[in-house]
Scaffold this motif. Structure first.
Motif, PDB file in Angstrom:
ATOM      1  N   TRP A  75       0.045  16.561   0.227  1.00 26.37           N
ATOM      2  CA  TRP A  75      -0.974  17.155   1.108  1.00 26.37           C
ATOM      3  C   TRP A  75      -2.339  16.498   0.888  1.00 26.37           C
ATOM      4  O   TRP A  75      -3.043  16.170   1.854  1.00 26.37           O
ATOM      5  N   ALA A  76      -2.724  16.309  -0.368  1.00 23.34           N
ATOM      6  CA  ALA A  76      -4.039  15.724  -0.659  1.00 23.34           C
ATOM      7  C   ALA A  76      -4.127  14.288  -0.164  1.00 23.34           C
ATOM      8  O   ALA A  76      -5.137  13.887   0.439  1.00 23.34           O
ATOM      9  N   THR A 121      -7.856  10.008  -3.618  1.00 30.76           N
ATOM     10  CA  THR A 121      -8.659   9.424  -2.537  1.00 30.76           C
ATOM     11  C   THR A 121      -8.205   8.000  -2.236  1.00 30.76           C
ATOM     12  O   THR A 121      -8.007   7.632  -1.067  1.00 30.76           O
ATOM     13  N   LEU A 122      -8.026   7.193  -3.272  1.00 39.41           N
ATOM     14  CA  LEU A 122      -7.581   5.813  -3.071  1.00 39.41           C
ATOM     15  C   LEU A 122      -6.179   5.776  -2.468  1.00 39.41           C
ATOM     16  O   LEU A 122      -5.892   4.960  -1.579  1.00 39.41           O
ATOM     17  N   ALA A 123      -5.305   6.669  -2.953  1.00 40.39           N
ATOM     18  CA  ALA A 123      -3.952   6.722  -2.406  1.00 40.39           C
ATOM     19  C   ALA A 123      -3.978   7.118  -0.933  1.00 40.39           C
ATOM     20  O   ALA A 123      -3.231   6.555  -0.109  1.00 40.39           O
ATOM     21  N   GLY A 124      -4.826   8.078  -0.593  1.00 39.66           N
ATOM     22  CA  GLY A 124      -4.926   8.501   0.801  1.00 39.66           C
ATOM     23  C   GLY A 124      -5.444   7.407   1.710  1.00 39.66           C
ATOM     24  O   GLY A 124      -4.927   7.196   2.817  1.00 39.66           O
ATOM     25  N   LEU A 179       0.826  -1.208   0.000  1.00 40.09           N
ATOM     26  CA  LEU A 179       0.000   0.000   0.000  1.00 40.09           C
ATOM     27  C   LEU A 179       0.861   1.260   0.000  1.00 40.09           C
ATOM     28  O   LEU A 179       0.529   2.260  -0.649  1.00 40.09           O
ATOM     29  N   HIS A 180       1.967   1.211   0.724  1.00 42.43           N
ATOM     30  CA  HIS A 180       2.870   2.362   0.778  1.00 42.43           C
ATOM     31  C   HIS A 180       3.462   2.645  -0.596  1.00 42.43           C
ATOM     32  O   HIS A 180       3.537   3.804  -1.030  1.00 42.43           O
ATOM     33  N   ALA A 181       3.888   1.600  -1.287  1.00 39.05           N
ATOM     34  CA  ALA A 181       4.428   1.789  -2.634  1.00 39.05           C
ATOM     35  C   ALA A 181       3.380   2.391  -3.559  1.00 39.05           C
ATOM     36  O   ALA A 181       3.695   3.254  -4.398  1.00 39.05           O
ATOM     37  N   ALA A 182       2.126   1.974  -3.410  1.00 38.91           N
ATOM     38  CA  ALA A 182       1.055   2.458  -4.280  1.00 38.91           C
ATOM     39  C   ALA A 182       0.850   3.958  -4.124  1.00 38.91           C
ATOM     40  O   ALA A 182       0.728   4.686  -5.121  1.00 38.91           O
TER      41      ALA A 182
END
Length: 276
Positions: A34-35, A206-209, A15-18
């Motif tokens: 920031w986002a 959003t998915l990355a966050g 997940l971190h790599a993504a």
């Protein structure tokens, strides 16, 4: 480290790599950071409202960690602006595990078997070997990012142990981090750039966050009961996933040297499991 914890940290690494790939592939890396972190902050608000703040024993560590996390976001964004993901990511993530191992043993009383230490060293060496040539300034910002990573890993590990709670701790951390980073980015970029970034890639950010906050929650859960050096070393296998993602999505090449380093990182991860 149990097998369940091992798997949990590996999922966190993916997940971190993504989310790092999403940040690197954006037009303005600072605003993207920031986002992405802001999504984690917004997602944490209802958790904080429902569960309340963590125990007072963790609050001092939270204050330290918020400052370090904001510094980390600024340094990481600058590193990605100056050099490729294939340079910045291995340097930043490879710098941290050895520092965290030393800090965890000397400052927090962690006990790590010799085989586990060997695994951490192998992972760090494998990640650092994945570096490509880049600007000297890019290297410097990547190393600074690694120092911030080591700092917040130690302070957050101490915080979740002091409060004996990971969920409420990370909820407060992400809310405060979002507030402080919003002020910093607003002054540096302005509201127009911030709004434009959100409008340009709302779903991806959003998915990355959500992936970012989930990844760090898994890491903090693992840090409550496992030595921080082992958790850090295993988490930084995210660089291998990042190299694969860079090849698939950013058009970066994966050389035989990268493939060998990824294999070595896998061996190091298995040594961490065997030595824990």
């Amino acid at each position: 480290m149990s097998l369940a914890t091992f798997v949990m940290v590996l999922v966190a690494a993916m997940l971190h790599a993504a989310w790092n790939l999403a940040m690197k592939d954006s037009g303005d890396r600072l605003v993207a950071a920031w986002a992405i972190m802001g999504v984690g902050g917004l997602a944490s608000v209802p958790v904080l409202a429902a569960l309340g703040p963590p125990p007072s024993a963790a609050l001092g560590w939270l204050g330290v960690s918020v400052c370090i996390h904001v510094g980390y976001a600024l340094a990481l964004a600058r590193a990605y602006e100056l050099t490729d993901l294939a340079v910045a990511y291995p340097v930043a993530r490879g710098t941290a595990p050895l520092l965290v191992t030393i800090g965890g043993v000397t400052l927090l009383g962690d006990s790590i078997a010799p085989l586990g230490v060997v695994g951490v060293v192998v992972v760090s060496a494998a990640l650092m070997s994945m570096m490509r040539r880049g600007s000297l300034a890019g290297y410097r910002w990547a190393v600074l990012t690694g120092l911030f990573i080591a700092g917040y890993t130690l302070s957050d590990g101490a915080g979740v142990r002091a409060g004996d709670d990971a969920i409420r701790y990370i909820a407060v951390l992400f809310v405060l981090q979002t507030l402080v980073l919003s002020v910093v980015v607003l002054r540096m970029r302005g509201s127009g750039a911030m709004a434009a970034a959100v409008r340009a890639q709302p779903l991806r950010l959003t998915l990355a966050g959500l992936g970012g906050v989930t990844a760090y929650l898994l890491v903090l859960i693992a840090s409550r009961t496992s030595p921080l050096g082992l958790v850090s070393g295993l988490r930084e296998t995210s660089t291998a996933f990042g190299a694969l993602g860079g090849y698939l999505f950013l058009g970066e090449s994966v050389t035989p040297k990268h493939a060998a380093a990824i294999a070595a990182a896998i061996v190091g991860a298995l040594l961490i499991l065997a030595g824990s």
